[in-house]
Motif scaffolding. Structure first.
Motif, PDB file in Angstrom:
ATOM      1  N   LEU A  58      21.295  23.331 -11.400  1.00  0.00           N
ATOM      2  CA  LEU A  58      22.599  24.006 -11.423  1.00  0.00           C
ATOM      3  C   LEU A  58      23.589  23.343 -10.474  1.00  0.00           C
ATOM      4  O   LEU A  58      24.789  23.589 -10.547  1.00  0.00           O
ATOM      5  N   GLY A  59      23.082  22.516  -9.553  1.00  0.00           N
ATOM      6  CA  GLY A  59      23.972  21.709  -8.716  1.00  0.00           C
ATOM      7  C   GLY A  59      24.514  22.395  -7.486  1.00  0.00           C
ATOM      8  O   GLY A  59      25.562  22.006  -6.969  1.00  0.00           O
ATOM      9  N   LEU A  71      33.370  30.324  -9.860  1.00  0.00           N
ATOM     10  CA  LEU A  71      34.295  29.182  -9.885  1.00  0.00           C
ATOM     11  C   LEU A  71      35.623  29.580 -10.525  1.00  0.00           C
ATOM     12  O   LEU A  71      36.697  29.262 -10.002  1.00  0.00           O
ATOM     13  N   GLU A  72      35.548  30.291 -11.649  1.00  0.00           N
ATOM     14  CA  GLU A  72      36.781  30.731 -12.334  1.00  0.00           C
ATOM     15  C   GLU A  72      37.565  31.696 -11.462  1.00  0.00           C
ATOM     16  O   GLU A  72      38.795  31.767 -11.548  1.00  0.00           O
ATOM     17  N   GLY A  73      36.850  32.434 -10.596  1.00  0.00           N
ATOM     18  CA  GLY A  73      37.519  33.382  -9.702  1.00  0.00           C
ATOM     19  C   GLY A  73      38.112  32.725  -8.468  1.00  0.00           C
ATOM     20  O   GLY A  73      38.692  33.410  -7.627  1.00  0.00           O
ATOM     21  N   GLY A  74      37.924  31.414  -8.336  1.00  0.00           N
ATOM     22  CA  GLY A  74      38.582  30.694  -7.251  1.00  0.00           C
ATOM     23  C   GLY A  74      37.698  30.317  -6.074  1.00  0.00           C
ATOM     24  O   GLY A  74      38.192  29.805  -5.070  1.00  0.00           O
ATOM     25  N   ILE A  75      36.386  30.563  -6.165  1.00  0.00           N
ATOM     26  CA  ILE A  75      35.484  30.133  -5.089  1.00  0.00           C
ATOM     27  C   ILE A  75      35.185  28.649  -5.284  1.00  0.00           C
ATOM     28  O   ILE A  75      34.848  28.213  -6.390  1.00  0.00           O
ATOM     29  N   ALA A  76      35.333  27.881  -4.213  1.00  0.00           N
ATOM     30  CA  ALA A  76      35.163  26.426  -4.321  1.00  0.00           C
ATOM     31  C   ALA A  76      33.705  26.081  -4.603  1.00  0.00           C
ATOM     32  O   ALA A  76      32.793  26.747  -4.114  1.00  0.00           O
ATOM     33  N   PRO A  77      33.460  25.002  -5.380  1.00  0.00           N
ATOM     34  CA  PRO A  77      32.085  24.632  -5.720  1.00  0.00           C
ATOM     35  C   PRO A  77      31.208  24.345  -4.506  1.00  0.00           C
ATOM     36  O   PRO A  77      30.013  24.618  -4.534  1.00  0.00           O
ATOM     37  N   ASP A  78      31.815  23.809  -3.431  1.00  0.00           N
ATOM     38  CA  ASP A  78      30.995  23.471  -2.258  1.00  0.00           C
ATOM     39  C   ASP A  78      30.800  24.667  -1.328  1.00  0.00           C
ATOM     40  O   ASP A  78      30.352  24.521  -0.194  1.00  0.00           O
ATOM     41  N   ARG A  79      31.140  25.872  -1.819  1.00  0.00           N
ATOM     42  CA  ARG A  79      30.914  27.105  -1.049  1.00  0.00           C
ATOM     43  C   ARG A  79      30.011  28.081  -1.813  1.00  0.00           C
ATOM     44  O   ARG A  79      29.939  29.259  -1.464  1.00  0.00           O
ATOM     45  N   ILE A  80      29.344  27.592  -2.847  1.00  0.00           N
ATOM     46  CA  ILE A  80      28.477  28.459  -3.653  1.00  0.00           C
ATOM     47  C   ILE A  80      27.013  28.101  -3.398  1.00  0.00           C
ATOM     48  O   ILE A  80      26.626  26.937  -3.443  1.00  0.00           O
ATOM     49  N   VAL A  99      16.659  32.939 -16.136  1.00  0.00           N
ATOM     50  CA  VAL A  99      17.267  33.073 -14.803  1.00  0.00           C
ATOM     51  C   VAL A  99      18.276  31.952 -14.576  1.00  0.00           C
ATOM     52  O   VAL A  99      19.383  32.189 -14.072  1.00  0.00           O
ATOM     53  N   VAL A 100      17.924  30.729 -14.945  1.00  0.00           N
ATOM     54  CA  VAL A 100      18.857  29.604 -14.789  1.00  0.00           C
ATOM     55  C   VAL A 100      20.130  29.854 -15.596  1.00  0.00           C
ATOM     56  O   VAL A 100      21.248  29.674 -15.094  1.00  0.00           O
ATOM     57  N   ASP A 101      19.975  30.299 -16.837  1.00  0.00           N
ATOM     58  CA  ASP A 101      21.154  30.540 -17.685  1.00  0.00           C
ATOM     59  C   ASP A 101      22.025  31.663 -17.129  1.00  0.00           C
ATOM     60  O   ASP A 101      23.263  31.559 -17.108  1.00  0.00           O
ATOM     61  N   GLU A 102      21.389  32.743 -16.669  1.00  0.00           N
ATOM     62  CA  GLU A 102      22.164  33.878 -16.154  1.00  0.00           C
ATOM     63  C   GLU A 102      22.828  33.528 -14.821  1.00  0.00           C
ATOM     64  O   GLU A 102      23.962  33.951 -14.555  1.00  0.00           O
ATOM     65  N   LEU A 103      22.147  32.755 -13.989  1.00  0.00           N
ATOM     66  CA  LEU A 103      22.772  32.284 -12.749  1.00  0.00           C
ATOM     67  C   LEU A 103      23.943  31.358 -13.049  1.00  0.00           C
ATOM     68  O   LEU A 103      24.980  31.432 -12.388  1.00  0.00           O
ATOM     69  N   HIS A 104      23.754  30.498 -14.033  1.00  0.00           N
ATOM     70  CA  HIS A 104      24.848  29.581 -14.400  1.00  0.00           C
ATOM     71  C   HIS A 104      26.099  30.370 -14.783  1.00  0.00           C
ATOM     72  O   HIS A 104      27.222  30.027 -14.375  1.00  0.00           O
ATOM     73  N   ALA A 105      25.912  31.461 -15.535  1.00  0.00           N
ATOM     74  CA  ALA A 105      27.052  32.292 -15.943  1.00  0.00           C
ATOM     75  C   ALA A 105      27.750  32.891 -14.726  1.00  0.00           C
ATOM     76  O   ALA A 105      28.984  32.956 -14.660  1.00  0.00           O
ATOM     77  N   ARG A 106      26.964  33.334 -13.719  1.00  0.00           N
ATOM     78  CA  ARG A 106      27.579  33.906 -12.521  1.00  0.00           C
ATOM     79  C   ARG A 106      28.271  32.845 -11.673  1.00  0.00           C
ATOM     80  O   ARG A 106      29.314  33.102 -11.072  1.00  0.00           O
ATOM     81  N   VAL A 107      27.695  31.655 -11.608  1.00  0.00           N
ATOM     82  CA  VAL A 107      28.351  30.557 -10.884  1.00  0.00           C
ATOM     83  C   VAL A 107      29.687  30.241 -11.547  1.00  0.00           C
ATOM     84  O   VAL A 107      30.714  30.060 -10.866  1.00  0.00           O
ATOM     85  N   GLU A 108      29.695  30.187 -12.870  1.00  0.00           N
ATOM     86  CA  GLU A 108      30.955  29.909 -13.587  1.00  0.00           C
ATOM     87  C   GLU A 108      31.992  31.001 -13.291  1.00  0.00           C
ATOM     88  O   GLU A 108      33.175  30.706 -13.106  1.00  0.00           O
ATOM     89  N   ALA A 109      31.536  32.261 -13.235  1.00  0.00           N
ATOM     90  CA  ALA A 109      32.463  33.359 -12.925  1.00  0.00           C
ATOM     91  C   ALA A 109      33.026  33.190 -11.515  1.00  0.00           C
ATOM     92  O   ALA A 109      34.221  33.432 -11.275  1.00  0.00           O
TER      93      ALA A 109
END
Length: 311
Positions: A214-215, A177-186, A165-175
């Protein structure tokens, strides 16, 4: 990866000094726990305002049931259900979250006053979702999801549920971030009950510290879910119905708050509002602060310091 960890501040949302309480308004005829009860706009808005009175800090409005086996509603029907309720609650000053997997619903809900998008698919169900959220600058809840649950529990098989779950969530968080959502809004959500059995849900609750790695702030949505029914039933019994799982939900809320969750998402607010406040008070009592001396400066340690009659 963002270093934005722990309970966390989410840009664009109020800041609470404890775990926040997200009340649920399901504007659906078929939700697993309160289907049909708040189905028309007036009743749904009133219910949302009642949840705020009972202690909800924000209200999550959804027009599509995500229970296992539920069939999807079409876009027009989801908009018809959700947008007037979002508008009605936001106009009363409520912090509104919209629970949707559709970018069009998210976009119109944000325009109607919603402050947060809660997508149980983590942006997987609609490829337009992340771009829409990024463009509007709204905070975004990324939930762990393995597909639509029509026909039962999809791919609920894990070798190590917490790591996967941590790994799969990390992949979605990266997606995101790459899509332009700011880190402090996730915000992240482990997706309790989605493609998971009771033992998986319990393992995730036992290791919320791993999700914190995951931060990003953490939303825990355990309210009335099947795993609580299994826990309450014991090995031989039959699970109590969803609405009889609120005390168990409040227990999870206290545990999640203690573990540093940003928010808990619940149907019955009052008991959870109490639970998170008790967790905050215990947390405050644990903080090691030196005992102030008469001048307000920390007193020199002495055997009597802080004892009855020390002053």
């Amino acid at each position: 990866m963002s270093n934005h960890s722990g309970r966390g501040r989410i840009a664009g949302l109020p800041e609470w000094d404890r775990c926040a309480v997200m009340g649920v308004v399901n504007v659906t005829p078929d939700s697993f726990s309160d289907g049909g009860r708040w189905f028309d706009t007036t009743a749904a808005v009133k219910h949302g305002l009642d949840l705020v009175t009972e202690g909800a800090d924000l209200v999550d409005v959804g027009g599509e049931s995500t229970r296992p086996g539920a069939t999807r509603v079409d876009e027009a029907e989801e908009l018809r259900r959700v947008i007037p309720v979002v508008r009605g609650l936001a106009s009363e000053g409520v912090v509104v979250s919209v629970d949707t997997m559709r970018a069009s619903v998210a976009e119109q809900a944000l325009a109607a006053g919603a402050a947060l998008v809660n997508d149980v698919s983590g942006g997987l169900a609609d490829p337009a979702m992340i771009p829409v959220v990024a463009r509007t600058g709204a905070p975004f809840v990324v939930m762990h999801w393995r597909g639509f649950l029509e026909g039962g529990n999809v791919r609920g098989v894990y070798d190590d549920v917490v790591t996967e779950v941590v790994d799969e969530l990390h992949a979605r968080v990266e997606a995101a971030l790459e899509g332009g959502i700011a880190p402090d809004r996730i915000v992240i959500d482990p997706g309790l009950g989605f493609s998971k059995q009771a033992e998986h849900d319990l393992a995730l609750l036992a290791r919320l510290d791993r999700l914190h790695e995951l931060g990003h702030p953490l939303l825990v949505a355990a309210s009335r879910k099947r795993f609580l029914g299994r826990v309450l039933a014991g090995p031989e019994g039959s699970p109590p119905p969803a609405r009889e799982r609120d005390a168990a939900t409040a227990a999870v809320s206290a545990l999640a708050a203690h573990a540093g969750a940003w928010a808990v998402r619940v149907h019955e607010v009052r008991a959870t509002a109490d639970a998170v406040r008790v967790a905050r008070a215990v947390e405050g009592a644990r903080t090691d602060r030196p005992t102030p001396g008469p001048s307000g400066d920390p007193a020199a340690p002495s055997p009597a310091n802080g004892a009855e009659g020390a002053r």
